[in-house]
Design an enzyme around this catalytic site. Structure first.
Site, PDB file in Angstrom:
ATOM      1  N   VAL A  16       0.800  -1.364   0.051  1.00  0.00           N
ATOM      2  CA  VAL A  16      -0.063   0.054  -0.056  1.00  0.00           C
ATOM      3  C   VAL A  16       0.558   1.175   0.129  1.00  0.00           C
ATOM      4  O   VAL A  16       0.620   2.256  -0.591  1.00  0.00           O
ATOM      5  CB  VAL A  16      -0.879   0.057   1.186  1.00  0.00           C
ATOM      6  CG1 VAL A  16      -2.141   1.260   1.164  1.00  0.00           C
ATOM      7  CG2 VAL A  16      -1.906  -1.315   1.310  1.00  0.00           C
ATOM      8  N   LYS A  98      -6.559  -2.075  10.047  1.00  0.00           N
ATOM      9  CA  LYS A  98      -7.986  -2.464  10.942  1.00  0.00           C
ATOM     10  C   LYS A  98      -7.483  -2.968  12.218  1.00  0.00           C
ATOM     11  O   LYS A  98      -8.310  -2.784  13.013  1.00  0.00           O
ATOM     12  CB  LYS A  98      -8.846  -3.270   9.996  1.00  0.00           C
ATOM     13  CG  LYS A  98      -8.222  -4.440   9.399  1.00  0.00           C
ATOM     14  CD  LYS A  98      -7.755  -4.064   8.081  1.00  0.00           C
ATOM     15  CE  LYS A  98      -6.958  -5.005   7.190  1.00  0.00           C
ATOM     16  NZ  LYS A  98      -6.804  -4.785   5.962  1.00  0.00           N
ATOM     17  N   GLU A 122     -10.475   5.092   6.032  1.00  0.00           N
ATOM     18  CA  GLU A 122     -11.363   4.647   5.183  1.00  0.00           C
ATOM     19  C   GLU A 122     -10.758   3.384   4.489  1.00  0.00           C
ATOM     20  O   GLU A 122     -11.216   2.459   4.162  1.00  0.00           O
ATOM     21  CB  GLU A 122     -11.566   5.527   4.026  1.00  0.00           C
ATOM     22  CG  GLU A 122     -12.673   5.227   2.995  1.00  0.00           C
ATOM     23  CD  GLU A 122     -13.929   5.246   3.668  1.00  0.00           C
ATOM     24  OE1 GLU A 122     -14.667   3.784   3.865  1.00  0.00           O
ATOM     25  OE2 GLU A 122     -14.538   6.279   4.048  1.00  0.00           O
ATOM     26  N   ILE A 129     -14.118   1.215  -1.775  1.00  0.00           N
ATOM     27  CA  ILE A 129     -15.338   1.640  -1.263  1.00  0.00           C
ATOM     28  C   ILE A 129     -15.468   2.822  -0.257  1.00  0.00           C
ATOM     29  O   ILE A 129     -15.119   2.283   0.867  1.00  0.00           O
ATOM     30  CB  ILE A 129     -16.324   0.440  -0.888  1.00  0.00           C
ATOM     31  CG1 ILE A 129     -16.250  -0.884  -1.836  1.00  0.00           C
ATOM     32  CG2 ILE A 129     -17.923   0.898  -0.759  1.00  0.00           C
ATOM     33  CD1 ILE A 129     -17.192  -2.014  -1.528  1.00  0.00           C
ATOM     34  N   GLU A 183      -2.882 -10.747   3.721  1.00  0.00           N
ATOM     35  CA  GLU A 183      -2.377 -10.032   5.336  1.00  0.00           C
ATOM     36  C   GLU A 183      -0.884 -10.770   5.415  1.00  0.00           C
ATOM     37  O   GLU A 183      -0.929 -12.061   4.830  1.00  0.00           O
ATOM     38  CB  GLU A 183      -3.268 -10.199   6.664  1.00  0.00           C
ATOM     39  CG  GLU A 183      -4.229  -9.247   6.416  1.00  0.00           C
ATOM     40  CD  GLU A 183      -4.067  -7.736   6.498  1.00  0.00           C
ATOM     41  OE1 GLU A 183      -2.886  -7.348   7.153  1.00  0.00           O
ATOM     42  OE2 GLU A 183      -4.774  -7.007   5.742  1.00  0.00           O
ATOM     43  N   ASP A 194     -10.013 -10.534   9.869  1.00  0.00           N
ATOM     44  CA  ASP A 194      -9.648  -9.327   9.247  1.00  0.00           C
ATOM     45  C   ASP A 194     -11.162  -8.646   9.205  1.00  0.00           C
ATOM     46  O   ASP A 194     -11.249  -7.512   9.420  1.00  0.00           O
ATOM     47  CB  ASP A 194      -8.877  -9.585   8.193  1.00  0.00           C
ATOM     48  CG  ASP A 194      -9.015  -8.391   7.351  1.00  0.00           C
ATOM     49  OD1 ASP A 194      -8.075  -7.485   7.562  1.00  0.00           O
ATOM     50  OD2 ASP A 194      -9.937  -8.095   6.320  1.00  0.00           O
ATOM     51  N   LYS A 198     -13.057  -5.153  10.756  1.00  0.00           N
ATOM     52  CA  LYS A 198     -13.463  -4.360   9.914  1.00  0.00           C
ATOM     53  C   LYS A 198     -14.959  -3.955  10.234  1.00  0.00           C
ATOM     54  O   LYS A 198     -15.434  -2.833  10.475  1.00  0.00           O
ATOM     55  CB  LYS A 198     -13.639  -4.611   8.405  1.00  0.00           C
ATOM     56  CG  LYS A 198     -12.236  -4.593   7.876  1.00  0.00           C
ATOM     57  CD  LYS A 198     -12.179  -5.439   6.397  1.00  0.00           C
ATOM     58  CE  LYS A 198     -10.679  -5.196   5.979  1.00  0.00           C
ATOM     59  NZ  LYS A 198     -10.471  -6.088   4.811  1.00  0.00           N
TER      60      LYS A 198
END
Ligand SMILES: NC(=O)c1ccc[n+]([C@@H]2O[C@H](COP(=O)([O-])OP(=O)(O)OC[C@H]3O[C@@H](n4cnc5c(N)ncnc54)[C@H](OP(=O)(O)O)[C@@H]3O)[C@@H](O)[C@H]2O)c1
Length: 400
Positions: A16, A98, A122, A129, A183, A194, A198
C-alpha cells in the site's frame, strides 16, 4: 474552503505504501508532499530517493513541519505505538490498519479528540469503497437497520477460485499472497479476523456501537472442504465470507462473521475475486448496494489519498452516533446453518432446534437447520478441526 498543504511522514513502503507513492508520482499534487519514509528492514532496494529514507520513527515524529502521519505498516502493535506518538505530537493520522484500529478503538478515539487532530481510516475497511464516510455522514441513526457484506478481498478471491475454477484452498491462498491481497499473517484473513476487525469499526460508524473484537464471533473459510463446495455447486449457490451487523429488536444488535451460501438473486452473488460488496438496509429507503475493489496496492492507496485530501480540508469523523444511543450487542438469537464434518461423531443433532436436511456419506456428513447462536458458538465441536459451519442462504438471525 481553503486547503492546507499536507506534509507527510509515511510509515511503511510495502504493497500500500508503494501504491501511494506510485499514485503521487503519476498524479503529482502541489498540496501534498511526502517528506520522509520510515521502513524497517535495512538494505532493501527502495524505489524512492535515498534522502527520504529513514529507519528511525523520531525523524518523522519530531519533525514539526510534518503535519500528517500516514501509517501503512503490517505490525499492529508497532502501528499503535506510532499513531499514539503522532497524536501526542499534535499530528493528524491516516491509517489502513484495521487490527490496530479495532483493538484500540476507544483509546484512539479519545486520544485524537483530546489533541484536536484528524484520524481517518477509510482504507482499513473496504479499500476502494467509501463506506465509512457513507455510514458516518448519510444515515440517520434510527433508520439504518442492517449492513452486511463481503469485506475481505483475499478470502473472496480464494473462494472465487475454489468455487469457479476448482483450485485447492492452499493454491488459491498462495496466489492471493503473491498478488499482494493477503495479510502478512494469512490466518487473519482466512479465519475471519480481518473481516471482524472491519465489522467492529463499521459498527461504530453505522450504529454507534463500540465493541472489543473479542466479543464478536468469527468463523472463517479455512475449514471448507470439497464436500461443502460440491454441495454449494449442486444447489447453484456460491459461498461468501459475510460480515453482518443488524438491529434485532429495540436497542439490541447482533454481529458476526461467517461463511454463507449465497443465491444468484442476491447482489453479493456477483461480487467475485478481490472485490468487496456491502449492502445496507434502512427503514424507509429499503436496500442499497456498494461494490468496489477491496484490496491491492492502487485501490487501497487511492482510499488513503482520499483521506489525505479530506485532511487538507480539516475533515474529521464526528462519531455522531456514539452519543445519545444505548445499543447493546446480544448473542441471544437463532440462525439456520449447515454444519458438516468428515466423521459422523462430530455432529450432534440434539443441538438443533429444528432439522431441515441431514446427509451421511462415507467421508461427508452434514446437518442443516436452526440452532441457537450461543449453542453454536459455545459448542465443543466448533473447535474440532474437521467441522465447518456455513449459514443457509436466507439466514441472518431471529430473536430466540
Ligand atoms: N495490501 C492490501 O491490499 C491492504 C488493503 C487494505 C489495508 N491494508 C493494510 O495496510 C497496511 C499495510 O499493508 P501492506 O499490504 O502494504 O503491508 P506490506 O506489503 O507487508 O508492507 C509492510 C511495510 O511496513 C514496513 N514496516 C513494518 N514494520 C515497521 C516498523 N516497525 N516501522 C517502519 N516500517 C515498518 C515494512 O518495512 P520493510 O519494507 O522494511 O519490510 C513494509 O514496508 C496493513 O495494516 C494492512 O492491513 C492492506
Amino acid at each position: 474552503m481553503s486547503r492546507k498543504k499536507i506534509i507527510i511522514g509515511l510509515f511503511g513502503f510495502g504493497c500500500v505504501g508503494k501504491g501511494l507513492w506510485d499514485i503521487l508520482q503519476q498524479r503529482a499534487r502541489q498540496d501534498v508532499e511526502i517528506r520522509k519514509i520510515c521502513v524497517k528492514v535495512q538494505g532493501k532496494n527502495r524505489e524512492f530517493p535515498e534522502a527520504l529514507l529513514t529507519y528511525n520513527p523520531d525523524d518523522i515524529l519530531d519533525d514539526p513541519e510534518i503535519n500528517l502521519v500516514v501509517e501503512l505498516i503490517d505490525d499492529a502493535s508497532q502501528a499503535f505505538f506510532i499513531v499514539n506518538r503522532a497524536f501526542e505530537k499534535g499530528k493528524s493520522v491516516v491509517s489502513a490498519n484495521k487490527k490496530m484500529i479495532a483493538e484500540n478503538f476507544v483509546t484512539l478515539l479519545e486520544l485524537h479528540q483530546k489533541k484536536g487532530v484528524s484520524f481517518l481510516y477509510e482504507a482499513a475497511c473496504c479499500a476502494s469503497i467509501p463506506i465509512i464516510r457513507n455510514l458516518e455522514e448519510y444515515y440517520d441513526n434510527d433508520m439504518l437497520e442492517l449492513f452486511e457484506g463481503i469485506v475481505n478481498g483475499s478470502t473472496n478471491y480464494i473462494l472465487t477460485r475454489m468455487n469457479q475454477d476448482g483450485v485447492s484452498f492452499d493454491y488459491a491462498l498462495r496466489e492471493a499472497q503473491v498478488q499482494g491481497f493477503a495479510e502478512t499473517n494469512p490466518a487473519l484473513d482466512v479465519e475471519g479476523y480481518d473481516s471482524k476487525y472491519k465489522l467492529t469499526i463499521l459498527m461504530a460508524h453505522a450504529f454507534g456501537i463500540t465493541v472489543n473484537p473479542d466479543s464478536v464471533f468469527n468463523f472463517g473459510i479455512h475449514r471448507l472442504g470439497t464436500g461443502v463446495i460440491r454441495y454449494a455447486r449442486e444447489k447453484g449457490y456460491k459461498i461468501k465470507l459475510i460480515a453482518r451487523s443488524m438491529k434485532l429488536d429495540g436497542d439490541e444488535f447482533i454481529a458476526y462473521v461467517m461463511p454463507q451460501f449465497i443465491k444468484s438473486d442476491n447482489n453479493l452473488f456477483h461480487v467475485d475475486g478481490v472485490y468487496n460488496g456491502v449492502i445496507t438496509e434502512t427503514f424507509f429507503s429499503d436496500r442499497q448496494f456498494f461494490v468496489g475493489r477491496g484490496a491491492g496496492a492502487f485501490p487501497t492507496a487511492s482510499a488513503v489519498l482520499s483521506d489525505i485530501s479530506a485532511i487538507s480540508y480539516d475533515y474529521r469523523y464526528e462519531y455522531k452516533k456514539l452519543t445519545g444511543t444505548h445499543p447493546v450487542l446480544t448473542n441471544s438469537f437463532t440462525v439456520e446453518v449447515l454444519i458438516s464434518c468428515g466423521s459422523v461423531d462430530c455432529l450432534d443433532a440434539s443441538d438443533f432446534n429444528e432439522i431441515a436436511e441431514e446427509y451421511h456419506a462415507k467421508d461427508f456428513h452434514f446437518i442443516a437447520g436452526e440452532i441457537d447462536f450461543r449453542k453454536l458458538t459455545g459448542s465443543a465441536w466448533i473447535a474440532e478441526r474437521d467441522v465447518s459451519v456455513v449459514l443457509l442462504p436466507s439466514a441472518r438471525g431471529k430473536p430466540a
